[in-house]
Design a protein around this motif. Sequence first.
Motif, PDB file in Angstrom:
ATOM      1  N   GLN A 130      36.199  61.570  23.161  1.00 46.05           N
ATOM      2  CA  GLN A 130      35.087  60.664  22.872  1.00 46.05           C
ATOM      3  C   GLN A 130      34.952  60.378  21.379  1.00 46.05           C
ATOM      4  O   GLN A 130      33.892  59.992  20.895  1.00 46.05           O
ATOM      5  CB  GLN A 130      33.778  61.274  23.423  1.00 46.05           C
ATOM      6  CG  GLN A 130      33.816  61.422  24.943  1.00 46.05           C
ATOM      7  CD  GLN A 130      32.888  62.506  25.459  1.00 46.05           C
ATOM      8  OE1 GLN A 130      31.691  62.312  25.560  1.00 46.05           O
ATOM      9  NE2 GLN A 130      33.433  63.670  25.769  1.00 46.05           N
TER      10      GLN A 130
ATOM     11  N   GLY B 280      26.502  58.234  26.997  1.00 42.74           N
ATOM     12  CA  GLY B 280      26.021  58.811  25.749  1.00 42.74           C
ATOM     13  C   GLY B 280      24.595  59.335  25.822  1.00 42.74           C
ATOM     14  O   GLY B 280      24.103  59.928  24.873  1.00 42.74           O
TER      15      GLY B 280
ATOM     16  N   SER C 123      35.833  55.667  24.955  1.00 39.98           N
ATOM     17  CA  SER C 123      35.125  55.850  26.212  1.00 39.98           C
ATOM     18  C   SER C 123      36.002  56.611  27.195  1.00 39.98           C
ATOM     19  O   SER C 123      37.221  56.467  27.203  1.00 39.98           O
ATOM     20  CB  SER C 123      34.769  54.491  26.795  1.00 39.98           C
ATOM     21  OG  SER C 123      34.396  54.618  28.153  1.00 39.98           O
TER      22      SER C 123
ATOM     23  N   THR D  21      29.996  61.041  29.726  1.00 49.10           N
ATOM     24  CA  THR D  21      30.078  61.606  28.371  1.00 49.10           C
ATOM     25  C   THR D  21      29.776  63.089  28.497  1.00 49.10           C
ATOM     26  O   THR D  21      28.892  63.483  29.260  1.00 49.10           O
ATOM     27  CB  THR D  21      29.077  60.938  27.408  1.00 49.10           C
ATOM     28  OG1 THR D  21      27.785  60.912  28.009  1.00 49.10           O
ATOM     29  CG2 THR D  21      29.480  59.510  27.110  1.00 49.10           C
TER      30      THR D  21
ATOM     31  N   SER E 275      33.598  67.117  21.827  1.00 53.04           N
ATOM     32  CA  SER E 275      33.351  66.026  22.779  1.00 53.04           C
ATOM     33  C   SER E 275      34.704  65.418  23.114  1.00 53.04           C
ATOM     34  O   SER E 275      35.066  64.353  22.595  1.00 53.04           O
ATOM     35  CB  SER E 275      32.421  64.978  22.141  1.00 53.04           C
ATOM     36  OG  SER E 275      31.275  65.580  21.570  1.00 53.04           O
TER      37      SER E 275
ATOM     38  N   ASN F 236      30.643  59.972  20.717  1.00 50.43           N
ATOM     39  CA  ASN F 236      29.961  58.908  21.436  1.00 50.43           C
ATOM     40  C   ASN F 236      29.612  57.715  20.570  1.00 50.43           C
ATOM     41  O   ASN F 236      28.528  57.166  20.663  1.00 50.43           O
ATOM     42  CB  ASN F 236      28.667  59.456  22.074  1.00 50.43           C
ATOM     43  CG  ASN F 236      28.987  60.277  23.295  1.00 50.43           C
ATOM     44  OD1 ASN F 236      28.921  61.492  23.267  1.00 50.43           O
ATOM     45  ND2 ASN F 236      29.428  59.628  24.357  1.00 50.43           N
TER      46      ASN F 236
END
Lengths: 323, 323, 323, 323
Positions: free
Chosen positions: D94, C135, D99, D109, D91, B96
């Motif tokens: 990401q 996020g 994005s 997210t 993640s 992120n």
Amino acid sequence: MNTTNKLRTMTMLCLATIFYSTGTLASDPSACTPSKWGPDDQIGAANLVTPERTLQAMKLVKQGISHPLGIVIGPKTPAFPPRSMALQVVSPGQQNGRSLEGDFGWNITYNDDLAQLWFGIGSQIDGFGHLGEGGMYYNCNDARDFVTVSGLNKLGTHNIPPIVARGVVVNMAKHKGVDALAGGQPISSAEIRAAAAAQGVEFREGDVILIHTGWTDAKLDSAPQEWNTTQPGLTNEAAAWLGDQNPVAVGADTSGVEVVPPAEGDRIFYGHVELLAKRGIYILETMNTGRLAREGVREFLFVLGQARIQGAVQMIINPVAMW
Amino acid sequence: MNTTNKLRTMTMLCLATIFYSTGTLASDPSACTPSKWGPDDQIGAANLVTPERTLQAMKLVKQGISHPLGIVIGPKTPAFPPRSMALQVVSPGQQNGRSLEGDFGWNITYNDDLAQLWFGIGSQIDGFGHLGEGGMYYNCNDARDFVTVSGLNKLGTHNIPPIVARGVVVNMAKHKGVDALAGGQPISSAEIRAAAAAQGVEFREGDVILIHTGWTDAKLDSAPQEWNTTQPGLTNEAAAWLGDQNPVAVGADTSGVEVVPPAEGDRIFYGHVELLAKRGIYILETMNTGRLAREGVREFLFVLGQARIQGAVQMIINPVAMW
Amino acid sequence: MNTTNKLRTMTMLCLATIFYSTGTLASDPSACTPSKWGPDDQIGAANLVTPERTLQAMKLVKQGISHPLGIVIGPKTPAFPPRSMALQVVSPGQQNGRSLEGDFGWNITYNDDLAQLWFGIGSQIDGFGHLGEGGMYYNCNDARDFVTVSGLNKLGTHNIPPIVARGVVVNMAKHKGVDALAGGQPISSAEIRAAAAAQGVEFREGDVILIHTGWTDAKLDSAPQEWNTTQPGLTNEAAAWLGDQNPVAVGADTSGVEVVPPAEGDRIFYGHVELLAKRGIYILETMNTGRLAREGVREFLFVLGQARIQGAVQMIINPVAMW
Amino acid sequence: MNTTNKLRTMTMLCLATIFYSTGTLASDPSACTPSKWGPDDQIGAANLVTPERTLQAMKLVKQGISHPLGIVIGPKTPAFPPRSMALQVVSPGQQNGRSLEGDFGWNITYNDDLAQLWFGIGSQIDGFGHLGEGGMYYNCNDARDFVTVSGLNKLGTHNIPPIVARGVVVNMAKHKGVDALAGGQPISSAEIRAAAAAQGVEFREGDVILIHTGWTDAKLDSAPQEWNTTQPGLTNEAAAWLGDQNPVAVGADTSGVEVVPPAEGDRIFYGHVELLAKRGIYILETMNTGRLAREGVREFLFVLGQARIQGAVQMIINPVAMW
């Protein structure tokens, strides 16, 4: 101050003096270096493996000796956190005296093995998808474009063709008159040049250049934690200088080729950027160079065929040195 | 009857005609073959890798060409059940938009990779701990003594020294005038001899002998399940005969070198016993021989350095062929 | 147009009409919702589990029946890519008739099991670290602060106390007069209210609300790919409305509670934001509600104790329903 | 002599006095105990979970308190070798500020988690496929018939229905006037009876019986290796006696319920045979009983729904105690 304390102090200074930011990372395409092998190139200096150089390198085998440059890796092999490995051997269908004769028609017995591991453990090759600066990797590849959780879409180590090259070893320990350099001891390009000159080692385009520090032989078994948290190695400047010699790969008998903690004014692990990202030169870590150093081997035939796992970032390797 | 049906029928016949037994397995030490390299030997025919043979093999490199004998392996690569592989690429601390600048002092970005996999997938070397008969493995090693759930205590593939050898390819597909042999098509020693003679291939002690059937190029991508459940390959007799030529290793462009289903009267996968257990000869599976076949390469320099995972049974490999 | 095609079309429209951006993600703290349980709260609506409610919920057990709300999960259970699972059973030291009597002093025999798996497979609880917007996660936790590759520093599912609650089931399939809703069939809050009213189901603060659609019973075994790529479920508005009833958790017999593809004008999976991020309400996926629907159970005692793996994002669960 | 030394000495005595045999294991069907629940039964004492007992157990909840009986498990949690666990949080898509808006149409997210772990770590339930004698497990199931490398064909923990029962705690530490019993301290049935009588605890058919020794609270964090290699616990006789009380399950706040090293004349871990194999009674290990002991809780409602992984031998659990 011993090296471990030095590292701790250094780390604290870092945290104290550097403005800590979780701010948004902005990739800066203008900051990246296009590859001299063209915008579509994914293999970098492996382009330097040519029939001519291969034929030249064959001539280095004069005694017929071969040697594994990979170390043995087990569950206790230290690695950059959280990397680890575990292996299990299973004997399917053979528990408690069960025979496979009914399944196969004869008294077959067999074992299989599975593992859970990180590919960046022990002797390894760093592919170009391993490390970049500001989100930009080799040949202006942006991490946002080629990284997926299931593998790299570009720059995977499965793409690397066999690396067949002239290998050279610079014995920095011998040059300093020690069995092993100390953790945190920096190696500059001037020192490499001096050692190479003293040892009669000449660098040529397309070489695999290995730096012997004595670190792994001295510390891996006896002080694994020290081995893993500090090491002698290249300064940022030395990494750049080695890269400018246009080798296929640069390696060392340490886990990361660069000195840790970094030399005064240096960026930690920035040699990876100089080699991988800016120049497309592979990094070979934890190379088993002890025998070469002991026997005074300076030139050899280097052959590496890494297991070709699709989209892998790194790979555990065992290149063969022949002389 | 197509090969898949043939295999199914064959399997059912097996189950119908063979007395199914879960009876206690009794290892019979008298049935095992001591190694000619002595009672402590763990590396078998790798003893045939000598400076003299290595120097001879170097001479086979005339054009300077190098070629990966390993195929690319991914999560969909078929394998003997329940073998599988999965890879994950992670970007620690970079989720992120988080920057590592606060941790490292500069805008480093990096990826690491981890995997859960069986080492007997894709291009692989079978170590001597992989397969035996009646609980006895190479050099009269009893499975009860050297197998542990965390790795082999003996015969692990990390022990195998670099295999540097003369490689030869026998193109059985060309000999039969086809692109690829059929699943279930047996290859006898007489056929190998005839093909070798026609193609000018001579076998010498210490060679790596590869059999090209065309099977993997024909089927791996287009019919993966068929590729994995049937294949052309060696009869039991052919495996023994090849072993008697005293090679370091025998390989093929199939997942198990032997014909599946087995030839009439043969034991399935018994070539593994002939090679691994009785003679200490390595098996190389799913070798990427297509280019060699197409280009008519018969002899080459073979170099293998497998990743040295302690106590592993098998290993994913990518030997380098040079000519 | 069947649901699979609809999903494909929808996806293409998405890609066509939405400005595709790999642009830098900017977390916007002002956009997040502070928790009503205070800035340090990590457990959200689990705060609603109180002695009073627990004592009330006990009274719902009138017949003494208990039922597993978790389904059986195996290697073929479909899941959101690349989630998967694999299990191995090993019998350490018992290969080929080896006895453990020498190691343990008696004829012990045992098996152990290991697994490589994602915790977001089959019946699962979504912790608050699973999904956020821009996020930002539950209680204004920024992904850059609490996520590490080795586990979450906050919001881990090991923190969740036992969820003991009044459970209620709304049978949407019965309300529509079908065995199972169709993939892509949206469920609005008005429909939930109507079904609840018709079925005599009342929602109270601190409930666990389960929506029965019939989807898993109808499709998981017979059409696993369809099960995994489309499903009936909540609209964004319905998720928000359910959240406003202040339950501890919302679940369904589908893999993600929301309708897939999303309803016209909706954001896919945005119900997760409404529940997890904005309101601190847990999501329970692939709940085994078939028996409750068949037997007309509307209220029950719900008890969940999830395995407490430190820092986990999600967890495979098997809550117990009692009535 | 401290407990660690005692264990070492004991182990050496074992190895010295017991005839070490790798001889062929022979299952002796005549030695096994058929289940009183019939030849097809796979769930043993879980048959004792009845509506009547469930309704009775509900009455034990008087204050509305709930408590997790599972401990938090992390990568450093000690376990019987080679069991271990590792977790990774990822993640997807990401990395480096990428994005997901282009993929999902909004600024979603999310994090997912995967793990490599053994199910016999931390708080766990032993299924009936875990441990037997001479190859024979619960209800005369022969390991050769129901064990496969990919899971158990019978006796898998996914078969266990919810265990809803009256729970009782016997506080052996309090009875001995200590915070925690010592490693290697045996607990006999006479001592259990005396403690139960003194504490007003009565055993009934269908109970879950937990023994509090104080061991985990005293040692898990402060001396993890000691915690894992020795412990107070049941003698063989005590395990049999507890089994004869016909509980559904027997557990303790130790990793194996039995005393380690074993009591004079006892077989190590033989309580597992008395409970699992002979009587079909589950074993609950490393139960988090400290709070119950401190608060003087003697009776409570026990509810366990374990994650239902098909064919698993054991499972990490977190039963809920309510009172």
